[in-house]
Design a protein around this motif. Structure first.
Motif, mmCIF file in Angstrom:
data_model
loop_
_atom_site.group_PDB
_atom_site.id
_atom_site.type_symbol
_atom_site.label_atom_id
_atom_site.label_comp_id
_atom_site.label_asym_id
_atom_site.label_seq_id
_atom_site.Cartn_x
_atom_site.Cartn_y
_atom_site.Cartn_z
ATOM 1 N N CYS A 38 0.973 -1.314 -0.031
ATOM 2 C CA CYS A 38 -0.084 0.111 -0.053
ATOM 3 C C CYS A 38 0.763 1.003 -0.005
ATOM 4 O O CYS A 38 1.803 1.347 0.908
ATOM 5 C CB CYS A 38 -0.808 -0.070 1.295
ATOM 6 N N HIS A 55 0.209 4.120 0.852
ATOM 7 C CA HIS A 55 -0.230 5.081 2.245
ATOM 8 C C HIS A 55 0.249 4.422 3.481
ATOM 9 O O HIS A 55 1.115 5.258 4.133
ATOM 10 C CB HIS A 55 -1.753 5.231 2.088
ATOM 11 N N CYS A 56 -0.018 3.383 3.743
ATOM 12 C CA CYS A 56 0.395 2.689 5.063
ATOM 13 C C CYS A 56 1.498 1.424 4.870
ATOM 14 O O CYS A 56 2.100 1.318 5.787
ATOM 15 C CB CYS A 56 -0.669 2.130 5.713
ATOM 16 N N GLY A 78 -7.506 -3.881 -4.467
ATOM 17 C CA GLY A 78 -7.021 -2.436 -4.065
ATOM 18 C C GLY A 78 -7.315 -1.583 -4.922
ATOM 19 O O GLY A 78 -7.984 -1.584 -5.887
ATOM 20 N N GLN A 79 -6.872 -0.086 -4.575
ATOM 21 C CA GLN A 79 -7.457 0.762 -5.501
ATOM 22 C C GLN A 79 -6.008 1.659 -5.965
ATOM 23 O O GLN A 79 -5.190 2.093 -5.244
ATOM 24 C CB GLN A 79 -8.300 1.808 -4.846
ATOM 25 N N GLU A 86 -1.073 9.658 -8.104
ATOM 26 C CA GLU A 86 0.009 9.173 -7.034
ATOM 27 C C GLU A 86 0.971 8.014 -7.271
ATOM 28 O O GLU A 86 1.947 7.746 -6.780
ATOM 29 C CB GLU A 86 -0.841 8.942 -5.644
ATOM 30 N N HIS A 133 0.477 4.762 -7.193
ATOM 31 C CA HIS A 133 0.439 3.637 -6.159
ATOM 32 C C HIS A 133 -1.002 3.012 -5.870
ATOM 33 O O HIS A 133 -1.898 3.602 -6.151
ATOM 34 C CB HIS A 133 1.259 3.914 -5.014
ATOM 35 N N ARG A 160 -3.806 1.748 -2.895
ATOM 36 C CA ARG A 160 -4.128 1.748 -1.771
ATOM 37 C C ARG A 160 -4.692 0.445 -1.318
ATOM 38 O O ARG A 160 -5.708 0.047 -2.173
ATOM 39 C CB ARG A 160 -5.047 3.174 -1.489
ATOM 40 N N CYS A 161 -4.557 0.030 -0.114
ATOM 41 C CA CYS A 161 -5.167 -1.044 0.462
ATOM 42 C C CYS A 161 -6.632 -0.677 0.864
ATOM 43 O O CYS A 161 -7.188 0.590 0.947
ATOM 44 C CB CYS A 161 -4.571 -1.711 1.823
ATOM 45 N N CYS A 177 -7.083 1.901 3.848
ATOM 46 C CA CYS A 177 -6.731 3.238 3.339
ATOM 47 C C CYS A 177 -7.629 3.966 2.324
ATOM 48 O O CYS A 177 -7.889 5.290 2.690
ATOM 49 C CB CYS A 177 -5.130 3.506 2.771
ATOM 50 N N ARG A 178 -8.076 3.056 1.455
ATOM 51 C CA ARG A 178 -9.022 3.635 0.655
ATOM 52 C C ARG A 178 -10.289 4.217 1.367
ATOM 53 O O ARG A 178 -10.907 5.259 1.109
ATOM 54 C CB ARG A 178 -9.353 2.745 -0.418
ATOM 55 N N ALA A 188 -9.353 7.646 3.371
ATOM 56 C CA ALA A 188 -8.976 8.507 2.474
ATOM 57 C C ALA A 188 -10.273 9.211 1.634
ATOM 58 O O ALA A 188 -10.474 10.449 1.391
ATOM 59 C CB ALA A 188 -7.912 8.346 1.278
#
Length: 250
Positions: free
Chosen positions: A156, A158-159, A167-168, A173, A175, A177-178, A181-182, A185
């Motif tokens: 991820c 983010h984390c 994931g997204q 960015e 990358h 996101r799990c 985190c999605r 956010a």
């Protein structure tokens, strides 16, 4: 005056004056270069009729007296496609991939891996019984990675946790996101939802040469998501878009 020899692949050829040629070539040690073959359309002694797109050559190159351009002094054919030249659909796929190499550019630092990738692409189009539907897009993702532009798809962004499921992909960015985190956010300007299978496929493409890519098809929704991820990454981060048969800067 400098002279060197290298293994090279012919990407594109053009004529100037009566019998002279210019060639876009991907060299294993020197990257993407434009070479001039004076008398190239007539000389059999120096080129043996080997100057054709997708041919693999051993070349002897010399800089011009003032260093303004590179002369292809001699070339020997090492390998070249046969069946591929008779299949216009696969030749179209090859042309798409070669245009991306030209548009992105290859310096001497990433030349060896890019050369191996393009050679394997040519052999795969020549020999494979079936191909992935997204073959040209996969090639773009793989070449970008070979030149140091690969998005991270393993953790991820983010984390930092390892991604084991869906994931997204956040395009701007670059990358993934799990799911946690999605959710935290909230909505993003351009996010693409990827299933676990879609993420696994993109990771596989990043790590393998074209000859090892899976030809089995994902469900249509997953294919569309993978296509949007690669297209979005290439346009936003590399500044290239495929339109009207060529890549343009965006």
């Amino acid at each position: 005056m400098t002279e060197w020899a290298d293994h090279a692949l012919v990407l594109r050829i053009g004529h100037f004056r009566e019998s002279d040629l210019w060639l876009k070539m991907l060299c294993r040690k020197h990257g993407l270069l434009t070479l001039f073959a004076f008398g190239g359309s007539r000389s059999r002694r120096r080129f043996c009729g080997c100057l054709d797109v997708l041919n693999s050559l051993h070349c002897r190159v010399k800089t011009s007296p003032r260093g303004g351009f590179l002369n292809l002094e001699e070339a020997v054919l090492l390998n070249g496609p046969q069946a591929l030249r008779r299949d216009w659909r696969r030749m179209g796929l090859a042309a798409n991939c070669l245009r991306f190499v030209e548009a992105l550019g290859v310096g001497d630092e990433g030349a060896d891996e890019a050369f191996e990738l393009v050679e394997d692409m040519r052999r795969t189009l020549e020999e494979a019984a079936s191909l992935p539907a997204l073959f040209p897009l996969f090639f773009r993702l793989r070449l970008a990675g070979a030149l140091g532009f690969a998005p991270s798809l393993d953790v991820c962004g983010h984390c930092g946790c390892e991604l084991n499921g869906p994931g997204q992909f956040v395009v701007d960015e670059g990358h993934v996101r799990c799911p946690s985190c999605r959710a935290e956010a909230g909505p993003v300007r351009y996010g693409v939802e990827l299933s676990a299978d879609g993420l696994d496929l993109l990771r596989h493409v990043q790590q393998e040469l074209p000859s090892a890519w899976h030809a089995e098809e994902l469900p249509p929704a997953d294919r569309r998501a993978c296509s949007r991820v690669i297209d979005g990454f290439v346009q936003y981060h590399l500044g290239l878009a495929w339109e009207g048969g060529f890549f343009r800067r965006v």
